[in-house]
Write a protein that holds these residues in place. Sequence first.
Motif, PDB file in Angstrom:
ATOM      1  N   ASP A 160      46.666  76.033 -63.820  1.00 56.17           N
ATOM      2  CA  ASP A 160      45.777  77.004 -63.181  1.00 56.17           C
ATOM      3  C   ASP A 160      44.803  77.618 -64.186  1.00 56.17           C
ATOM      4  O   ASP A 160      43.621  77.815 -63.877  1.00 56.17           O
ATOM      5  CB  ASP A 160      46.587  78.125 -62.532  1.00 56.17           C
ATOM      6  CG  ASP A 160      47.286  77.681 -61.254  1.00 56.17           C
ATOM      7  OD1 ASP A 160      46.952  76.617 -60.729  1.00 56.17           O
ATOM      8  OD2 ASP A 160      48.183  78.423 -60.789  1.00 56.17           O
ATOM      9  N   ILE A 161      45.301  77.933 -65.378  1.00 57.58           N
ATOM     10  CA  ILE A 161      44.432  78.497 -66.421  1.00 57.58           C
ATOM     11  C   ILE A 161      43.296  77.533 -66.742  1.00 57.58           C
ATOM     12  O   ILE A 161      42.127  77.922 -66.826  1.00 57.58           O
ATOM     13  CB  ILE A 161      45.242  78.822 -67.689  1.00 57.58           C
ATOM     14  CG1 ILE A 161      46.209  79.978 -67.425  1.00 57.58           C
ATOM     15  CG2 ILE A 161      44.309  79.172 -68.855  1.00 57.58           C
ATOM     16  CD1 ILE A 161      47.194  80.223 -68.555  1.00 57.58           C
ATOM     17  N   ASP A 162      43.643  76.263 -66.914  1.00 60.63           N
ATOM     18  CA  ASP A 162      42.622  75.250 -67.215  1.00 60.63           C
ATOM     19  C   ASP A 162      41.615  75.143 -66.081  1.00 60.63           C
ATOM     20  O   ASP A 162      40.400  75.043 -66.314  1.00 60.63           O
ATOM     21  CB  ASP A 162      43.280  73.893 -67.472  1.00 60.63           C
ATOM     22  CG  ASP A 162      44.138  73.885 -68.723  1.00 60.63           C
ATOM     23  OD1 ASP A 162      43.964  74.774 -69.581  1.00 60.63           O
ATOM     24  OD2 ASP A 162      44.999  72.982 -68.843  1.00 60.63           O
ATOM     25  N   ASP A 163      42.114  75.178 -64.832  1.00 58.51           N
ATOM     26  CA  ASP A 163      41.215  75.077 -63.676  1.00 58.51           C
ATOM     27  C   ASP A 163      40.308  76.300 -63.578  1.00 58.51           C
ATOM     28  O   ASP A 163      39.109  76.182 -63.274  1.00 58.51           O
ATOM     29  CB  ASP A 163      42.025  74.938 -62.384  1.00 58.51           C
ATOM     30  CG  ASP A 163      42.567  73.534 -62.178  1.00 58.51           C
ATOM     31  OD1 ASP A 163      42.184  72.629 -62.944  1.00 58.51           O
ATOM     32  OD2 ASP A 163      43.381  73.345 -61.246  1.00 58.51           O
ATOM     33  N   MET A 164      40.854  77.492 -63.846  1.00 67.37           N
ATOM     34  CA  MET A 164      40.040  78.706 -63.767  1.00 67.37           C
ATOM     35  C   MET A 164      38.957  78.715 -64.841  1.00 67.37           C
ATOM     36  O   MET A 164      37.825  79.141 -64.584  1.00 67.37           O
ATOM     37  CB  MET A 164      40.928  79.945 -63.877  1.00 67.37           C
ATOM     38  CG  MET A 164      41.772  80.189 -62.639  1.00 67.37           C
ATOM     39  SD  MET A 164      42.685  81.772 -62.653  1.00 67.37           S
ATOM     40  CE  MET A 164      43.937  81.424 -63.884  1.00 67.37           C
ATOM     41  N   ARG A 165      39.306  78.242 -66.036  1.00 66.86           N
ATOM     42  CA  ARG A 165      38.305  78.161 -67.098  1.00 66.86           C
ATOM     43  C   ARG A 165      37.188  77.187 -66.702  1.00 66.86           C
ATOM     44  O   ARG A 165      35.998  77.483 -66.879  1.00 66.86           O
ATOM     45  CB  ARG A 165      38.947  77.712 -68.408  1.00 66.86           C
ATOM     46  CG  ARG A 165      37.943  77.627 -69.559  1.00 66.86           C
ATOM     47  CD  ARG A 165      38.562  77.127 -70.841  1.00 66.86           C
ATOM     48  NE  ARG A 165      39.496  78.110 -71.406  1.00 66.86           N
ATOM     49  CZ  ARG A 165      40.816  78.015 -71.358  1.00 66.86           C
ATOM     50  NH1 ARG A 165      41.404  76.982 -70.767  1.00 66.86           N
ATOM     51  NH2 ARG A 165      41.572  78.951 -71.893  1.00 66.86           N
ATOM     52  N   GLU A 166      37.566  76.046 -66.155  1.00 69.09           N
ATOM     53  CA  GLU A 166      36.559  75.064 -65.732  1.00 69.09           C
ATOM     54  C   GLU A 166      35.686  75.634 -64.619  1.00 69.09           C
ATOM     55  O   GLU A 166      34.462  75.457 -64.618  1.00 69.09           O
ATOM     56  CB  GLU A 166      37.243  73.783 -65.266  1.00 69.09           C
ATOM     57  CG  GLU A 166      36.267  72.700 -64.843  1.00 69.09           C
ATOM     58  CD  GLU A 166      36.953  71.429 -64.353  1.00 69.09           C
ATOM     59  OE1 GLU A 166      36.246  70.552 -63.818  1.00 69.09           O
ATOM     60  OE2 GLU A 166      38.189  71.321 -64.501  1.00 69.09           O
ATOM     61  N   MET A 167      36.305  76.321 -63.658  1.00 69.12           N
ATOM     62  CA  MET A 167      35.529  76.949 -62.585  1.00 69.12           C
ATOM     63  C   MET A 167      34.535  77.951 -63.146  1.00 69.12           C
ATOM     64  O   MET A 167      33.358  77.975 -62.750  1.00 69.12           O
ATOM     65  CB  MET A 167      36.464  77.639 -61.592  1.00 69.12           C
ATOM     66  CG  MET A 167      37.295  76.715 -60.734  1.00 69.12           C
ATOM     67  SD  MET A 167      38.523  77.610 -59.723  1.00 69.12           S
ATOM     68  CE  MET A 167      37.452  78.436 -58.541  1.00 69.12           C
TER      69      MET A 167
END
Length: 252
Positions: free
Chosen positions: A147-154
Amino acid sequence: MARGKKLYEGKAKVLYEGPEPGTLIQYFKDDATAFNAEKKDTIQGKGALNNILSEHIMLGLAGIGMPTHFIRRLNMREQLIHKVEIVPLEIIVRNVAAGSFSKMLGIEEGTPLPRPIVEFCYKEDKLGDPLVSEEHILALDWASQHDIDDMREMALRVNDYLSGMMYAVGIKLIDFKIEVGRQFHQDMQRLVLADEISPDSCRLWDIETNQKLDKDVFRRDLGSLTDAYSEVARRLGVLPKGGTGSGPKLVE
């Protein structure tokens, strides 16, 4: 559209039950706050301006494939949105040193950063939304590493899109914050962009003059907040050139 039961009231918005399961109505208030609500005022027209600006940006992001909670604008102050479980984090992207970043690190405000910096803050007004590390997030189970990786990408995708949108109308995107929610469908979940994106959640400076067109106008007593937000709306084409903060007229 009739509102349902009031579910939550924050500093800038109120959430009501929506007309269908899994939906909410998000109402934009005219209240303005700063310094963790130590400074407060009511500024006529602010809520309507944030509503139409957030709609414009959310629709643009959806057009490039970014999942959001936004469904449609209902009227001058309300949006229909998907119900989501908010991740208790604010994700901040900084392109230029300003505000708390400058104070914390002693970097002169207005200094361009070598690359966008992504920060995570724990979303808790009573604590002043403190900066947290990935270790904090993982240890306290606020989000998984995925989730952290996805939020950073978003956040970085929003930065790319919003920077280009603003640059095209002569505005420099200094920094902004987003919130992310979990949308559930049966046993599946996905992360979606939630809350709002507006001058309340961004720092926006005129490219030529560095005039502030965001909530710093209110924080620092730099003039009319609705005039600043109306200027952003006019440049983006969601207000006619003659529109003013005292009575926004929407371009349908």
